[in-house]
Design a protein around this motif. Structure first.
Motif, PDB file in Angstrom:
ATOM      1  N   ASP A  18      -9.115   4.068   9.044  1.00 46.47           N
ATOM      2  CA  ASP A  18      -8.024   4.648   8.262  1.00 46.47           C
ATOM      3  C   ASP A  18      -6.746   4.839   9.075  1.00 46.47           C
ATOM      4  O   ASP A  18      -5.826   5.530   8.636  1.00 46.47           O
ATOM      5  N   TRP A  19      -6.673   4.220  10.262  1.00 49.59           N
ATOM      6  CA  TRP A  19      -5.513   4.463  11.126  1.00 49.59           C
ATOM      7  C   TRP A  19      -5.133   3.195  11.882  1.00 49.59           C
ATOM      8  O   TRP A  19      -5.980   2.543  12.498  1.00 49.59           O
TER       9      TRP A  19
ATOM     10  N   ILE B 231       0.133   4.356  10.819  1.00 44.49           N
ATOM     11  CA  ILE B 231      -0.147   4.153   9.392  1.00 44.49           C
ATOM     12  C   ILE B 231      -1.515   4.754   9.109  1.00 44.49           C
ATOM     13  O   ILE B 231      -2.503   4.424   9.783  1.00 44.49           O
ATOM     14  N   TYR B 232      -1.564   5.625   8.105  1.00 43.97           N
ATOM     15  CA  TYR B 232      -2.785   6.397   7.875  1.00 43.97           C
ATOM     16  C   TYR B 232      -3.170   6.360   6.395  1.00 43.97           C
ATOM     17  O   TYR B 232      -2.322   6.501   5.509  1.00 43.97           O
ATOM     18  N   GLY B 233      -4.456   6.197   6.143  1.00 45.39           N
ATOM     19  CA  GLY B 233      -4.992   6.242   4.793  1.00 45.39           C
ATOM     20  C   GLY B 233      -6.201   5.337   4.666  1.00 45.39           C
ATOM     21  O   GLY B 233      -6.526   4.551   5.566  1.00 45.39           O
ATOM     22  N   GLU B 234      -6.885   5.444   3.562  1.00 42.86           N
ATOM     23  CA  GLU B 234      -8.124   4.691   3.355  1.00 42.86           C
ATOM     24  C   GLU B 234      -7.903   3.191   3.561  1.00 42.86           C
ATOM     25  O   GLU B 234      -7.005   2.592   2.972  1.00 42.86           O
TER      26      GLU B 234
ATOM     27  N   ASP C  84       0.388   4.003  -1.140  1.00 42.69           N
ATOM     28  CA  ASP C  84      -0.391   5.229  -1.006  1.00 42.69           C
ATOM     29  C   ASP C  84      -0.558   5.677   0.443  1.00 42.69           C
ATOM     30  O   ASP C  84      -0.907   6.841   0.698  1.00 42.69           O
ATOM     31  N   LEU C  85      -0.299   4.786   1.389  1.00 36.62           N
ATOM     32  CA  LEU C  85      -0.519   5.105   2.796  1.00 36.62           C
ATOM     33  C   LEU C  85       0.609   5.967   3.357  1.00 36.62           C
ATOM     34  O   LEU C  85       1.751   5.892   2.903  1.00 36.62           O
ATOM     35  N   SER C  86       0.275   6.764   4.336  1.00 28.17           N
ATOM     36  CA  SER C  86       1.265   7.583   5.036  1.00 28.17           C
ATOM     37  C   SER C  86       1.766   6.828   6.265  1.00 28.17           C
ATOM     38  O   SER C  86       0.993   6.161   6.951  1.00 28.17           O
TER      39      SER C  86
ATOM     40  N   ALA D 201      -6.619   1.524   5.880  1.00 25.10           N
ATOM     41  CA  ALA D 201      -5.329   1.101   6.436  1.00 25.10           C
ATOM     42  C   ALA D 201      -5.491  -0.083   7.388  1.00 25.10           C
ATOM     43  O   ALA D 201      -4.589  -0.924   7.503  1.00 25.10           O
TER      44      ALA D 201
ATOM     45  N   ARG E  72       0.840  -1.197   0.000  1.00 26.45           N
ATOM     46  CA  ARG E  72       0.000   0.000   0.000  1.00 26.45           C
ATOM     47  C   ARG E  72       0.881   1.255   0.000  1.00 26.45           C
ATOM     48  O   ARG E  72       0.952   1.991   0.986  1.00 26.45           O
TER      49      ARG E  72
END
Length: 283
Positions: free
Chosen positions: A183-184, A158-161, A112-114, A163, A110
């Motif tokens: 998302d976290w 870890i953050y994002g749709e 795309d994740l922060s 996650a 993933r």
């Protein structure tokens, strides 16, 4: 499902308090009722310990607004323990997570994740900026992913749709992965939790296990709710959290934690005996 809470002879109890969703709504200040209840329980002689998924810097900020100036803090879901004194704050214990393994897993499946790696007492190294106020402390954006594990860290965020879909894979690698929201995800070392940190503090303080109380609302609070002699779930907590507790109080919008703290401050009941429950208050 209730027990009573041992406040006989005004002996000190260890009271573990989650912050976000329990003492305050994230992004808001605690209500005057909660601040007053924290003071009342402290004045009654109880040992109040903030136990949070926040970083140490975020936990310290909450302690300041709650009026807690001395005592232990449990931060990063148990990975960091610190002691506040009038002279400052000292980290007394820290466990580090295998950041390299987690970052490589997340970036492979993933990208795309922060990802944020906590810098204790300062803030975070981040793969890309997180939304404002989502992380407590300074955000330092790294230029390379390996910068995220160049420095030992107690926790990754870890953050994002969606996650949270990564939780099983991270746990399979031996780490503790906690779904804070869909998302976290918070990632900490395996075998480390709020409960393990609180047990270390309890032994240090010499407070009997029978005189322990915990109040929380989220999945990362389950370990301390089951560890405590008296675990109290917030009324708005998910069913799995309420099921892990002995009883529930009202929700955060109704200052449920304040009800418990005020009852602890004035109660002379026994935590292990009796049919009456002086601190239970249904949602």
């Amino acid at each position: 499902m209730t027990t009573t809470c041992d406040m006989s002879q005004r002996q000190a109890a260890l009271v573990a308090l989650d912050i976000d969703g329990t003492l305050l709504v994230t992004g808001r200040l605690p209500t005057p009722a909660v601040i007053a209840a924290v003071r009342a329980a402290s004045d009654a002689g109880h040992e109040l310990i903030l136990a949070t998924g926040r970083s140490l810097s975020g936990a310290l900020a909450a302690a300041r607004v709650l009026g807690i100036g001395e005592g232990y803090l449990v931060a990063s879901n148990g990975s960091v323990v610190a002691k506040m004194t009038r002279a400052g704050c000292e980290v007394t214990g820290m466990h580090t997570v295998d950041a390299k393994a987690v970052v490589q897993l997340v970036s492979a499946v993933r990208p795309d994740l922060s990802i944020a790696a906590e810098i204790v007492g300062v803030g975070y190294h981040v793969s890309k900026p997180f939304p404002p106020q989502e992380l407590g402390g300074e955000q330092v954006e790294v230029t390379r992913l390996d910068d995220l594990w160049a420095e030992a860290t107690p926790r990754l965020a870890i953050y994002g749709e969606n996650a949270s879909h990564l939780v099983p894979s991270i746990r399979a690698g031996g780490m503790t992965a906690t779904r804070t929201r869909p998302d976290w995800v918070d990632v900490t070392p395996g075998g480390v939790s709020k409960a393990t940190a609180l047990e270390t503090i309890r032994r240090e303080l010499g407070i009997p296990k029978s005189r322990t109380v915990a109040i929380g609302d989220s999945e990362n609070d389950i370990s301390m709710l089951t560890w405590a002699e008296r675990g109290v779930a917030m009324g708005h907590a998910p069913a799995m959290v309420r099921f892990s507790a002995n009883s529930a109080t009202k929700g955060i919008e109704d200052d449920g934690a304040a009800l418990i703290l005020n009852a602890l401050a004035r109660s002379a009941e026994d935590v292990t005996r009796g049919s009456q429950d002086p601190i239970a208050s249904g949602p």
